[in-house]
Design a protein around this motif. Structure first.
Motif, PDB file in Angstrom:
ATOM      1  N   ARG A 152       0.659  -1.204  -0.297  1.00 44.08           N
ATOM      2  CA  ARG A 152       0.071  -0.067  -0.136  1.00 44.08           C
ATOM      3  C   ARG A 152       0.830   1.327   0.081  1.00 44.08           C
ATOM      4  NH1 ARG A 152      -5.494  -0.599   1.348  1.00 44.08           N
ATOM      5  NH2 ARG A 152      -6.129  -2.648   1.675  1.00 44.08           N
ATOM      6  N   GLY A 153       2.032   1.107   0.006  1.00 49.77           N
ATOM      7  CA  GLY A 153       2.953   2.197  -0.008  1.00 49.77           C
ATOM      8  C   GLY A 153       2.937   3.247   1.100  1.00 49.77           C
ATOM      9  N   ALA A 154       2.821   2.554   2.258  1.00 50.22           N
ATOM     10  CA  ALA A 154       2.533   3.182   3.643  1.00 50.22           C
ATOM     11  C   ALA A 154       3.918   3.464   4.220  1.00 50.22           C
ATOM     12  CB  ALA A 154       1.561   2.649   4.272  1.00 50.22           C
ATOM     13  N   ILE A 155       4.794   2.508   4.193  1.00 58.84           N
ATOM     14  CA  ILE A 155       6.110   2.421   4.887  1.00 58.84           C
ATOM     15  C   ILE A 155       6.932   3.592   4.602  1.00 58.84           C
ATOM     16  CG2 ILE A 155       8.118   1.026   5.471  1.00 58.84           C
ATOM     17  CD1 ILE A 155       6.671  -1.529   5.030  1.00 58.84           C
ATOM     18  N   ASP A 156       7.368   4.139   5.565  1.00 55.86           N
ATOM     19  CA  ASP A 156       8.470   5.205   5.337  1.00 55.86           C
ATOM     20  C   ASP A 156       9.762   4.851   5.394  1.00 55.86           C
ATOM     21  OD1 ASP A 156      10.113   7.647   5.143  1.00 55.86           O
ATOM     22  OD2 ASP A 156       8.637   8.828   6.433  1.00 55.86           O
ATOM     23  N   TRP A 157      10.223   4.366   3.914  1.00 51.74           N
ATOM     24  CA  TRP A 157      11.679   3.938   4.156  1.00 51.74           C
ATOM     25  C   TRP A 157      12.898   4.867   4.652  1.00 51.74           C
ATOM     26  CZ3 TRP A 157      11.832  -1.126   3.669  1.00 51.74           C
ATOM     27  CH2 TRP A 157      10.654  -1.855   2.942  1.00 51.74           C
ATOM     28  N   SER A 158      12.723   5.937   4.291  1.00 53.26           N
ATOM     29  CA  SER A 158      13.797   7.110   4.863  1.00 53.26           C
ATOM     30  C   SER A 158      13.854   7.026   6.292  1.00 53.26           C
ATOM     31  CB  SER A 158      13.330   8.285   4.187  1.00 53.26           C
ATOM     32  OG  SER A 158      12.248   8.967   4.938  1.00 53.26           O
ATOM     33  N   LEU A 159      12.813   6.913   6.946  1.00 53.45           N
ATOM     34  CA  LEU A 159      12.646   6.711   8.395  1.00 53.45           C
ATOM     35  C   LEU A 159      13.103   5.281   8.880  1.00 53.45           C
ATOM     36  CD1 LEU A 159      11.937   8.037  11.100  1.00 53.45           C
ATOM     37  CD2 LEU A 159       9.590   7.459  10.798  1.00 53.45           C
ATOM     38  N   LEU A 160      12.561   4.356   8.284  1.00 60.60           N
ATOM     39  CA  LEU A 160      12.994   2.705   8.713  1.00 60.60           C
ATOM     40  C   LEU A 160      14.512   2.614   8.585  1.00 60.60           C
ATOM     41  CD1 LEU A 160      11.599   0.113   9.451  1.00 60.60           C
ATOM     42  CD2 LEU A 160      11.825  -0.418   7.038  1.00 60.60           C
ATOM     43  N   LYS A 161      15.053   3.002   7.622  1.00 66.42           N
ATOM     44  CA  LYS A 161      16.509   2.604   7.295  1.00 66.42           C
ATOM     45  C   LYS A 161      17.463   2.886   8.542  1.00 66.42           C
ATOM     46  CE  LYS A 161      16.397   2.480   2.436  1.00 66.42           C
ATOM     47  NZ  LYS A 161      16.717   2.915   1.034  1.00 66.42           N
ATOM     48  N   PRO A 162      17.524   4.255   9.065  1.00 66.35           N
ATOM     49  CA  PRO A 162      18.284   4.557  10.325  1.00 66.35           C
ATOM     50  C   PRO A 162      17.825   4.024  11.473  1.00 66.35           C
ATOM     51  CG  PRO A 162      16.848   6.460   9.503  1.00 66.35           C
ATOM     52  CD  PRO A 162      16.677   5.463   8.501  1.00 66.35           C
ATOM     53  N   LEU A 163      16.758   3.590  11.689  1.00 65.77           N
ATOM     54  CA  LEU A 163      16.053   3.059  12.849  1.00 65.77           C
ATOM     55  C   LEU A 163      16.691   1.621  13.010  1.00 65.77           C
ATOM     56  CD1 LEU A 163      12.392   4.048  12.972  1.00 65.77           C
ATOM     57  CD2 LEU A 163      14.345   4.855  14.687  1.00 65.77           C
ATOM     58  N   VAL A 164      17.052   0.844  11.653  1.00 63.31           N
ATOM     59  CA  VAL A 164      17.314  -0.710  11.852  1.00 63.31           C
ATOM     60  C   VAL A 164      18.533  -1.028  12.644  1.00 63.31           C
ATOM     61  CG1 VAL A 164      17.649  -2.795  10.471  1.00 63.31           C
ATOM     62  CG2 VAL A 164      15.858  -1.270   9.747  1.00 63.31           C
ATOM     63  N   PRO A 165      19.754  -0.409  12.355  1.00 64.06           N
ATOM     64  CA  PRO A 165      20.787  -0.758  13.255  1.00 64.06           C
ATOM     65  C   PRO A 165      20.445  -0.736  14.485  1.00 64.06           C
ATOM     66  CG  PRO A 165      21.455   0.571  11.184  1.00 64.06           C
ATOM     67  CD  PRO A 165      19.952   0.716  11.362  1.00 64.06           C
ATOM     68  N   GLY A 166      20.026   0.527  15.082  1.00 61.45           N
ATOM     69  CA  GLY A 166      19.813   0.623  16.465  1.00 61.45           C
ATOM     70  C   GLY A 166      19.167  -0.623  17.205  1.00 61.45           C
TER      71      GLY A 166
ATOM     72  N   VAL B  57       2.141   3.297  11.673  1.00 64.51           N
ATOM     73  CA  VAL B  57       1.838   1.830  12.240  1.00 64.51           C
ATOM     74  C   VAL B  57       2.527   1.046  11.108  1.00 64.51           C
ATOM     75  CG1 VAL B  57      -0.010   0.153  12.019  1.00 64.51           C
ATOM     76  CG2 VAL B  57      -0.288   2.307  13.121  1.00 64.51           C
ATOM     77  N   ALA B  58       2.474   1.455   9.922  1.00 64.73           N
ATOM     78  CA  ALA B  58       3.223   0.608   8.831  1.00 64.73           C
ATOM     79  C   ALA B  58       4.570   0.533   9.002  1.00 64.73           C
ATOM     80  CB  ALA B  58       2.815   1.321   7.440  1.00 64.73           C
ATOM     81  N   THR B  59       5.085   1.621   9.407  1.00 66.48           N
ATOM     82  CA  THR B  59       6.721   1.725   9.562  1.00 66.48           C
ATOM     83  C   THR B  59       7.098   0.786  10.926  1.00 66.48           C
ATOM     84  OG1 THR B  59       7.056   3.973   8.368  1.00 66.48           O
ATOM     85  CG2 THR B  59       8.704   2.989   9.929  1.00 66.48           C
ATOM     86  N   SER B  60       6.262   0.855  11.861  1.00 67.38           N
ATOM     87  CA  SER B  60       6.501   0.065  12.976  1.00 67.38           C
ATOM     88  C   SER B  60       6.347  -1.314  12.791  1.00 67.38           C
ATOM     89  CB  SER B  60       5.468   0.555  14.089  1.00 67.38           C
ATOM     90  OG  SER B  60       5.620  -0.290  15.436  1.00 67.38           O
ATOM     91  N   ALA B  61       5.259  -1.705  11.830  1.00 69.35           N
ATOM     92  CA  ALA B  61       5.150  -3.125  11.793  1.00 69.35           C
ATOM     93  C   ALA B  61       6.262  -3.592  11.000  1.00 69.35           C
ATOM     94  CB  ALA B  61       3.989  -3.383  10.602  1.00 69.35           C
ATOM     95  N   ALA B  62       6.980  -2.871   9.854  1.00 74.55           N
ATOM     96  CA  ALA B  62       8.143  -3.163   9.206  1.00 74.55           C
ATOM     97  C   ALA B  62       9.384  -3.430  10.124  1.00 74.55           C
ATOM     98  CB  ALA B  62       8.394  -2.366   8.229  1.00 74.55           C
ATOM     99  N   LEU B  63       9.553  -2.298  11.036  1.00 73.81           N
ATOM    100  CA  LEU B  63      10.571  -2.295  12.048  1.00 73.81           C
ATOM    101  C   LEU B  63      10.451  -3.582  13.112  1.00 73.81           C
ATOM    102  CD1 LEU B  63      12.955  -0.709  12.609  1.00 73.81           C
ATOM    103  CD2 LEU B  63      11.344   0.466  14.345  1.00 73.81           C
ATOM    104  N   GLY B  64       9.208  -4.225  13.292  1.00 74.82           N
ATOM    105  CA  GLY B  64       9.343  -5.333  14.036  1.00 74.82           C
ATOM    106  C   GLY B  64       9.961  -6.750  13.575  1.00 74.82           C
ATOM    107  N   LEU B  65      10.351  -6.603  12.237  1.00 75.89           N
ATOM    108  CA  LEU B  65      10.809  -7.875  11.771  1.00 75.89           C
ATOM    109  C   LEU B  65      12.280  -7.900  12.187  1.00 75.89           C
ATOM    110  CD1 LEU B  65      11.203 -10.105  10.005  1.00 75.89           C
ATOM    111  CD2 LEU B  65      11.608  -8.883   7.956  1.00 75.89           C
ATOM    112  N   PRO B  66      13.169  -6.802  12.056  1.00 70.62           N
ATOM    113  CA  PRO B  66      14.721  -6.818  12.668  1.00 70.62           C
ATOM    114  C   PRO B  66      14.571  -6.957  14.123  1.00 70.62           C
ATOM    115  CG  PRO B  66      14.233  -4.522  11.651  1.00 70.62           C
ATOM    116  CD  PRO B  66      13.051  -5.535  11.274  1.00 70.62           C
TER     117      PRO B  66
END
Length: 270
Positions: A74-88, A177-186
Motif C-alpha cells: 500500500r506504499g505506507a512504509i516510510d523507508w527514509s525513516l525505517l533505514k536509520p532505525l534498523v541498526p539501533g 503503524v506501517a513503519t512500526s510493523a516493518a521495524l518489528g521484523l529486525p
C-alpha cells in the motif's frame, strides 16, 4: 494436546490482528498466554517466562513480515525513516535478550507497565500535526536501541514504543503503524536469535525447544497469526486516524494493566 493447540490457534488469531492493526508484534497477547500454558504443562518455572518471550519473538518474525509486506504493498512504509532505525533496534534487541537471560524480570515488568500507561494517556491527547521535525541520526539511533532492548526484554515487536514516538515526531498514524510493523521484523529476528543462543545448552528445557524458543508453540501460533496479521494491516488503512489512535491507546492501557497485575502478584508471592 488438542486443547493446547486450540489455545495457541485462538491466541495466534488475536495476536495477528493486533500485529497488523496497531503495528504491534502480537507478543502482548502471546507471552501471557504461553506463560499460562507452559505452567499447565509443568515446564520448570525458572525458564517459563524466557521460553515464552523467546517463542513470541520467533512468531513475530513471521507476523511482522506478513504485516510489513501488506503495508509495503500500500506504499505506507516510510523507508527514509525505517533505514536509520534498523541498526539501533537490532543491537538493542540482541542486548535485551542477553539482559533478560540474567534477570527474573518482575521489577522491569512493573516499570514497563507504568511506562505503557504514560504512553497511552499521552496518546489519548491531541498529538503534534504531521510534518514536525524528526531528531538527528544520533538521537534516532539511541531511541531505536532503547526500543529494540525493551522489545526483546518483553517479547513484543516494538510497536508499543515505536508508534507513539513516531506520532510525537509528527508522523501520520497510518504511516507510523506501517513503519512500526516493518521495524518489528529486525527487532524480532535479532531478539529471537539471541534467545536461542542464550538458552542453548540449558538442561531444563523441554523437548522441542531450540534454546529459549519452543517450536511446537511457535508452529501453532504462526499458522493462525500470519494470515490474521494481513487482515489487521488492511483494517488499519480503513479506520479513521483519530479513532485508530484512541483504540491504540486503549490497547496499551489493557496491556499495562495486565503487566502491572501479574508483576505485583509475582512480587507478592516472592
Amino acid at each position: 494436546m488438542l486443547t493446547i493447540l486450540i489455545v495457541f490457534a485462538v491466541v495466534g488469531v488475536a495476536a495477528g490482528l493486533i500485529a497488523g492493526l496497531f503495528g504491534l508484534g502480537g507478543g502482548v497477547v502471546m507471552v501471557p498466554a504461553m506463560i499460562y500454558t507452559f505452567g499447565a504443562l509443568a515446564f520448570p518455572e525458572a525458564i517459563t517466562v524466557h521460553l515464552a518471550v523467546g517463542t513470541s519473538l520467533a512468531c513475530i518474525v513471521v507476523t511482522a513480515s506478513v504485516a510489513g509486506w501488506t503495508h509495503w504493498q500500500r506504499g505506507a512504509i516510510d523507508w527514509s525513516l525505517l533505514k536509520p532505525l534498523v541498526p539501533g533496534v537490532v543491537l538493542g534487541a540482541w542486548l535485551g535478550a542477553m539482559v533478560a537471560s540474567q534477570l527474573a524480570g518482575e521489577q522491569l515488568k512493573l516499570a514497563f507497565a507504568v511506562f505503557l500507561m504514560l504512553v497511552a494517556l499521552t496518546m489519548l491527547r491531541r498529538l503534534p500535526s504531521e510534518g514536525s521535525a524528526l531528531p538527528g541520526p544520533v538521537k534516532l539511533g539511541v531511541v531505536a536501541a532503547a526500543i529494540g532492548g525493551f522489545s526483546s526484554l518483553f517479547g513484543v515487536g516494538g510497536g508499543s514504543m515505536t508508534v507513539p514516538y513516531l506520532r510525537f515526531c509528527g508522523v501520520a498514524m497510518a504511516r507510523a503503524v506501517a513503519t512500526s510493523a516493518a521495524l518489528g521484523l529486525p527487532i524480532a529476528l535479532s531478539g529471537a536469535v539471541s534467545y536461542v543462543v542464550q538458552g542453548w545448552g540449558e538442561e531444563t528445557l523441554p523437548e522441542g525447544a531450540l534454546g529459549f524458543v519452543y517450536l511446537p508453540a511457535f508452529l501453532g501460533l504462526v499458522l493462525c497469526s500470519a494470515p490474521a496479521s494481513r487482515v489487521g494491516a488492511k483494517l488499519a488503512h480503513r479506520l479513521p486516524a483519530a479513532k485508530l489512535q484512541k483504540a491504540f491507546a486503549i490497547v496499551l492501557l489493557l496491556i499495562a494493566a495486565q503487566l502491572l497485575v501479574s508483576g505485583m502478584m509475582s512480587t507478592a508471592q516472592a
